[in-house]
Design a protein around this motif. Structure first.
Motif, PDB file in Angstrom:
ATOM      1  N   UNK A  34      -2.430 -19.439  -0.410  1.00  0.00           N
ATOM      2  CA  UNK A  34      -1.482 -18.694  -1.246  1.00  0.00           C
ATOM      3  C   UNK A  34      -2.084 -18.081  -2.502  1.00  0.00           C
ATOM      4  N   UNK A  35      -3.077 -18.743  -3.108  1.00  0.00           N
ATOM      5  CA  UNK A  35      -3.660 -18.214  -4.337  1.00  0.00           C
ATOM      6  C   UNK A  35      -4.633 -17.064  -4.080  1.00  0.00           C
ATOM      7  N   UNK A  36      -4.922 -16.785  -2.806  1.00  0.00           N
ATOM      8  CA  UNK A  36      -5.905 -15.757  -2.479  1.00  0.00           C
ATOM      9  C   UNK A  36      -5.281 -14.384  -2.226  1.00  0.00           C
ATOM     10  N   UNK A  49      11.183 -10.193   0.849  1.00  0.00           N
ATOM     11  CA  UNK A  49      10.184 -10.844   1.691  1.00  0.00           C
ATOM     12  C   UNK A  49       9.338 -11.893   0.964  1.00  0.00           C
ATOM     13  N   UNK A  50       8.717 -11.561  -0.196  1.00  0.00           N
ATOM     14  CA  UNK A  50       7.863 -12.566  -0.849  1.00  0.00           C
ATOM     15  C   UNK A  50       8.613 -13.754  -1.420  1.00  0.00           C
ATOM     16  N   UNK A  51       9.936 -13.644  -1.557  1.00  0.00           N
ATOM     17  CA  UNK A  51      10.721 -14.757  -2.092  1.00  0.00           C
ATOM     18  C   UNK A  51      10.781 -15.931  -1.115  1.00  0.00           C
ATOM     19  N   UNK A  52      10.412 -15.671   0.131  1.00  0.00           N
ATOM     20  CA  UNK A  52      10.399 -16.720   1.153  1.00  0.00           C
ATOM     21  C   UNK A  52       8.976 -17.110   1.537  1.00  0.00           C
ATOM     22  N   UNK A  53       8.008 -16.719   0.700  1.00  0.00           N
ATOM     23  CA  UNK A  53       6.600 -16.947   1.004  1.00  0.00           C
ATOM     24  C   UNK A  53       5.902 -17.610  -0.180  1.00  0.00           C
ATOM     25  N   UNK A  54       5.027 -18.553   0.095  1.00  0.00           N
ATOM     26  CA  UNK A  54       4.218 -19.148  -0.968  1.00  0.00           C
ATOM     27  C   UNK A  54       3.074 -18.192  -1.296  1.00  0.00           C
ATOM     28  N   UNK A  55       3.149 -17.547  -2.456  1.00  0.00           N
ATOM     29  CA  UNK A  55       2.153 -16.538  -2.804  1.00  0.00           C
ATOM     30  C   UNK A  55       2.335 -16.116  -4.257  1.00  0.00           C
ATOM     31  N   UNK A  56       1.377 -15.349  -4.751  1.00  0.00           N
ATOM     32  CA  UNK A  56       1.592 -14.607  -5.988  1.00  0.00           C
ATOM     33  C   UNK A  56       2.426 -13.388  -5.621  1.00  0.00           C
ATOM     34  N   UNK A  57       3.322 -12.978  -6.502  1.00  0.00           N
ATOM     35  CA  UNK A  57       4.145 -11.824  -6.145  1.00  0.00           C
ATOM     36  C   UNK A  57       4.549 -11.003  -7.364  1.00  0.00           C
ATOM     37  N   UNK A  78     -11.261  -8.662  -5.496  1.00  0.00           N
ATOM     38  CA  UNK A  78     -11.539  -9.818  -4.649  1.00  0.00           C
ATOM     39  C   UNK A  78     -10.240 -10.434  -4.118  1.00  0.00           C
ATOM     40  N   UNK A  79      -9.124 -10.051  -4.704  1.00  0.00           N
ATOM     41  CA  UNK A  79      -7.821 -10.548  -4.287  1.00  0.00           C
ATOM     42  C   UNK A  79      -7.288  -9.710  -3.128  1.00  0.00           C
ATOM     43  N   UNK A  80      -6.734 -10.361  -2.128  1.00  0.00           N
ATOM     44  CA  UNK A  80      -6.097  -9.624  -1.034  1.00  0.00           C
ATOM     45  C   UNK A  80      -4.727  -9.159  -1.535  1.00  0.00           C
ATOM     46  N   UNK A  81      -4.472  -7.855  -1.411  1.00  0.00           N
ATOM     47  CA  UNK A  81      -3.233  -7.285  -1.939  1.00  0.00           C
ATOM     48  C   UNK A  81      -2.419  -6.689  -0.797  1.00  0.00           C
TER      49      UNK A  81
END
Length: 279
Positions: A34-36, A49-57, A78-81
């Protein structure tokens, strides 16, 4: 996660949840933590969509996912966007941003939930609604030509162009993985039936028409890709429609080529050293 029917205003059978499942499984199978990665979203049902996902948003304005995603990628390449948007959000309000993100070839992955209607705002026609379809705001039928995002993307020499179908999770998961692994701007248009407001382009309608591109199909053939992108109606191809390799935007910017912006020292001496490269 358990979704309680009475606590969340969800439409049972919505294709969004199938896309969510395919995306989350792809991240797990690819070992992406999630931090990547970060997900940028706009307004609409896809924007949730991102509200149901463990991630930066970052949840931004309607149609403005790609400018924010571009800024994040340039600050830390370096971050996947990832950017997620609906057909109205991306092809309507955000159409101009889409054109220039493709031109720049920023290494951002765009996943469009294309349900051919404005779902969250209760059923107005979107740019991808088929001509002649009657909606709440088009009682005499849609008069405008249906927007074709794949043809536009191929015309602009987009680095990666694909179409998926929410009703085929395994195939869609494979497309998500291919988009993530591709270096360059990636557009994945996902046919996602809206069970509440689009009674024409249903799961059954798509299942009768979608077909997977054969193993001998060459996505590097641009003219063939144009032909495939124009297929709509009785036969609708899904898969990687077009792919090409060209330098990304971040690779061409000298000051961030070797080291992400967020890791650079902006002391006076370092800035003077950087400026020497331009004189």
């Amino acid at each position: 996660m358990i979704i309680k029917e009475k606590s969340l205003p969800v439409c049972l059978g919505c294709g969004n949840f199938l896309i969510l499942k395919a995306f989350n499984e792809a991240m797990v199978e690819m070992g992406i933590e999630p931090h990547q990665f970060v997900i940028v979203s706009g307004i609409g049902q896809a924007g949730k969509f991102p509200h149901y996902t463990r991630c930066n948003t970052f949840n931004g304005l309607h149609g403005r996912t790609l400018p924010v995603a571009t800024g994040i990628k340039l600050a830390n390449h370096e971050l996947k966007v990832f950017a997620v948007a609906g057909d109205g959000d991306c092809y309507g309000e955000g159409g101009n941003h889409l054109i220039h993100a493709i031109r720049r070839n920023i290494d951002v992955k765009l996943f469009v939930h294309n349900n051919q209607i404005y779902g969250l705002t209760k059923g107005q026609a979107s740019p991808t609604t088929m001509k002649g379809v009657i909606t709440k705001t088009q009682p005499f039928g849609v008069l405008s030509e249906q927007f074709n995002p794949l043809t536009l993307a191929i015309a602009l020499n987009c680095s990666f162009v694909a179409r998926g179908f929410a009703g085929d999770i395994e195939h869609l998961k494979g497309l998500i993985k291919e988009a993530v692994n591709h270096k360059g701007f990636s557009l994945v248009d996902i046919l996602q039936p809206c069970v509440s407001f689009n009674k024409i382009n249903t799961f059954e309608w798509y299942r009768e028409r979608v077909y997977k591109l054969s193993d001998d199909y060459d996505p590097k053939d641009r003219l063939l890709a144009f032909q495939k992108s124009l297929e709509w109606g009785e036969r609708i191809p899904i898969g990687v429609i077009y792919r090409n390799i060209r330098p990304t935007l971040e690779e061409q910017i000298i000051v961030i080529k070797d080291l992400p912006l967020v890791k650079q020292d902006f002391g006076v001496n370092n800035i003077q050293e950087i400026l020497k490269n331009f004189y």
